[in-house]
Design a protein around this motif. Structure first.
Motif, PDB file in Angstrom:
ATOM      1  N   VAL A   1      -5.988   2.488   7.910  1.00  0.00           N
ATOM      2  CA  VAL A   1      -4.536   2.914   7.212  1.00  0.00           C
ATOM      3  C   VAL A   1      -4.384   4.029   8.459  1.00  0.00           C
ATOM      4  N   ARG A   2      -2.890   4.368   9.016  1.00  0.00           N
ATOM      5  CA  ARG A   2      -2.689   5.198  10.603  1.00  0.00           C
ATOM      6  C   ARG A   2      -1.812   6.187   9.640  1.00  0.00           C
ATOM      7  N   GLN A   3      -1.514   7.247   9.810  1.00  0.00           N
ATOM      8  CA  GLN A   3      -0.717   8.379   9.233  1.00  0.00           C
ATOM      9  C   GLN A   3       0.884   8.048  10.419  1.00  0.00           C
ATOM     10  N   ASN A   4       1.930   7.693  10.168  1.00  0.00           N
ATOM     11  CA  ASN A   4       2.863   6.849  11.468  1.00  0.00           C
ATOM     12  C   ASN A   4       3.259   8.302  12.359  1.00  0.00           C
ATOM     13  N   ASN A   5       2.917   9.726  11.953  1.00  0.00           N
ATOM     14  CA  ASN A   5       3.445  11.072  12.617  1.00  0.00           C
ATOM     15  C   ASN A   5       2.318  11.412  13.842  1.00  0.00           C
ATOM     16  N   GLY A   6       1.196  10.687  13.571  1.00  0.00           N
ATOM     17  CA  GLY A   6      -0.395  11.287  14.394  1.00  0.00           C
ATOM     18  C   GLY A   6      -0.394  12.541  13.344  1.00  0.00           C
ATOM     19  N   GLU A   7      -0.517  12.814  12.289  1.00  0.00           N
ATOM     20  CA  GLU A   7      -0.825  14.180  11.959  1.00  0.00           C
ATOM     21  C   GLU A   7      -2.032  13.799  11.387  1.00  0.00           C
ATOM     22  N   GLU A   8      -3.399  14.891  11.748  1.00  0.00           N
ATOM     23  CA  GLU A   8      -5.085  14.729  11.185  1.00  0.00           C
ATOM     24  C   GLU A   8      -4.240  14.545   9.817  1.00  0.00           C
TER      25      GLU A   8
ATOM     26  N   LEU B   1       0.362  -1.521  -0.139  1.00  0.00           N
ATOM     27  CA  LEU B   1       0.407  -0.172   0.209  1.00  0.00           C
ATOM     28  C   LEU B   1       1.158   1.582  -0.119  1.00  0.00           C
ATOM     29  N   GLN B   2       0.323   2.054  -0.609  1.00  0.00           N
ATOM     30  CA  GLN B   2       1.373   3.790  -0.550  1.00  0.00           C
ATOM     31  C   GLN B   2       0.185   4.361  -0.725  1.00  0.00           C
TER      32      GLN B   2
ATOM     33  N   ARG C   1      -2.038  15.869  -1.014  1.00  0.00           N
ATOM     34  CA  ARG C   1      -2.301  16.212  -1.936  1.00  0.00           C
ATOM     35  C   ARG C   1      -1.660  16.649  -3.253  1.00  0.00           C
ATOM     36  N   ASN C   2      -0.110  16.995  -2.849  1.00  0.00           N
ATOM     37  CA  ASN C   2       0.748  17.559  -3.825  1.00  0.00           C
ATOM     38  C   ASN C   2       1.387  16.274  -4.085  1.00  0.00           C
ATOM     39  N   GLY C   3       1.261  15.376  -4.377  1.00  0.00           N
ATOM     40  CA  GLY C   3       2.080  13.758  -4.681  1.00  0.00           C
ATOM     41  C   GLY C   3       2.850  13.502  -3.521  1.00  0.00           C
ATOM     42  N   ALA C   4       2.848  14.075  -2.709  1.00  0.00           N
ATOM     43  CA  ALA C   4       4.428  13.592  -1.404  1.00  0.00           C
ATOM     44  C   ALA C   4       4.193  12.909  -1.053  1.00  0.00           C
ATOM     45  N   HIS C   5       5.182  11.507  -0.071  1.00  0.00           N
ATOM     46  CA  HIS C   5       4.618  10.012  -0.010  1.00  0.00           C
ATOM     47  C   HIS C   5       4.726  10.922   1.682  1.00  0.00           C
ATOM     48  N   LEU C   6       3.655   9.498   1.856  1.00  0.00           N
ATOM     49  CA  LEU C   6       2.541   9.815   3.291  1.00  0.00           C
ATOM     50  C   LEU C   6       3.145   8.603   4.589  1.00  0.00           C
ATOM     51  N   ILE C   7       4.016   8.591   5.566  1.00  0.00           N
ATOM     52  CA  ILE C   7       4.451   7.305   5.474  1.00  0.00           C
ATOM     53  C   ILE C   7       3.627   6.377   6.766  1.00  0.00           C
TER      54      ILE C   7
END
Length: 300
Positions: free
Chosen positions: A250-257, A209-210, A214-220
């Motif tokens: 799917v959870r964003q690892n840095n805990g941000e919304e 899963l990738q 919104r800007n196409g940057a990869h989310l961890i």
């Protein structure tokens, strides 16, 4: 009043499907049912709505709560549930729109909740209502179509490729992506949930899963088919086998919304990824459009 249906106005279509199921399966008239968002089942004009609802919540022989990520944030729905629970009278929570059991907190979590996407669970609910109301239900074949319609309505909207249109040739489809409905915003907002449906005749496997902003940057991110009460994926990033359907968190690892996320789900049933899009801003615009006009009592 025989049946009171507690819900959020955001779930009006689900409520309509449930009313259709009640009328198809049980000998109930419109005056036997209260459902404030559905035409024909609303409060009479000129009534004191708070007083009338308080009385009906207590006096109804059966109380059904359609619980969704929207309704568990509704002050009115929580008030109705609390009043019914405090009266120690029968009520049945029905999970719809992607709500998971972990989102239901004590003391309500002690009450068995029906899964709205399970035909077996909903059929059993109809049998229970028949017993509680002391009326005879129709044969399952007579209300099978209405039952399937409610189960379908209880699923989040299907998104394929562009996040909006369903494609019949896709072996795997992904529901609308939503926050999972956890009670604590900090835990809830960094997680998104969808449901995968296998339309093929063979077992599928999710192996990668990738995620992108919104800007196409990869989310961890970390992903799994289960989360704990804090939104942490259990057994993260393991292979997920899908026979009929399966949740994906799917959870964003840095805990941000997570406000926007484009998911690419790689699986064994296709060479290319299945794509889903979560866009909180677009959902907010849709909600504003849907809420235009007179405000319902449960539209918070």
């Amino acid at each position: 009043m025989k049946v009171f249906v507690s819900h959020s106005s955001a779930d009006k279509l689900i409520a309509e499907a449930f009313i259709d199921l009640l009328r198809a399966s049980l000998p109930l008239s419109a005056k036997d049912i209260r459902c404030t968002s559905v035409d024909g089942y609303k409060l009479p004009a000129g009534t004191n709505s708070d007083e009338q609802l308080r009385q009906e919540v207590f006096e109804a022989k059966a109380f059904i709560a359609l619980l969704s990520p929207q309704s568990i944030r509704s002050m009115y729905v929580m008030f109705e549930l609390g009043a019914r629970w405090g009266a120690k009278r029968y009520f049945a929570p029905v999970m719809v729109s992607g709500l998971t059991p972990s989102a239901i907190k004590a003391p309500l979590s002690a009450i068995h909740a029906v899964t709205g996407t399970s035909e077996g669970d909903v059929h059993q609910l109809i049998e229970t209502l028949s017993e509680r109301l002391e009326i005879e239900s129709e044969k399952p074949a007579a209300y099978g179509k209405a039952l399937k319609a409610f189960v379908t309505a209880s699923n989040p909207d299907v998104n394929i490729r562009d996040g909006n249109e369903e494609s019949s040739y896709e072996p795997l489809v992904l529901s609308k992506l939503v926050h999972p409905g956890l009670m604590t915003p900090a835990h809830n907002n960094c997680v998104i949930r969808g449901r995968l449906f296998n339309k093929s005749k063979q077992k599928g496997v999710i192996d990668k899963l990738q995620a992108y902003d919104r800007n196409g940057a990869h989310l961890i991110v970390t992903w799994s088919n289960r989360i704990d009460q804090y939104g942490n994926p259990e057994n993260p990033c393991e292979l997920i086998g899908i026979v009929d359907s399966e949740d994906i968190f799917v959870r964003q690892n840095n805990g941000e919304e997570i406000e926007y996320c484009k998911l690419e789900v790689y699986h064994s049933l296709s060479d290319g990824p299945l794509i889903g899009v979560f866009d909180e801003y677009e959902d907010w615009i849709d909600q504003q459009s849907n809420s235009a006009g007179p405000k319902n009592r449960d539209s918070d």
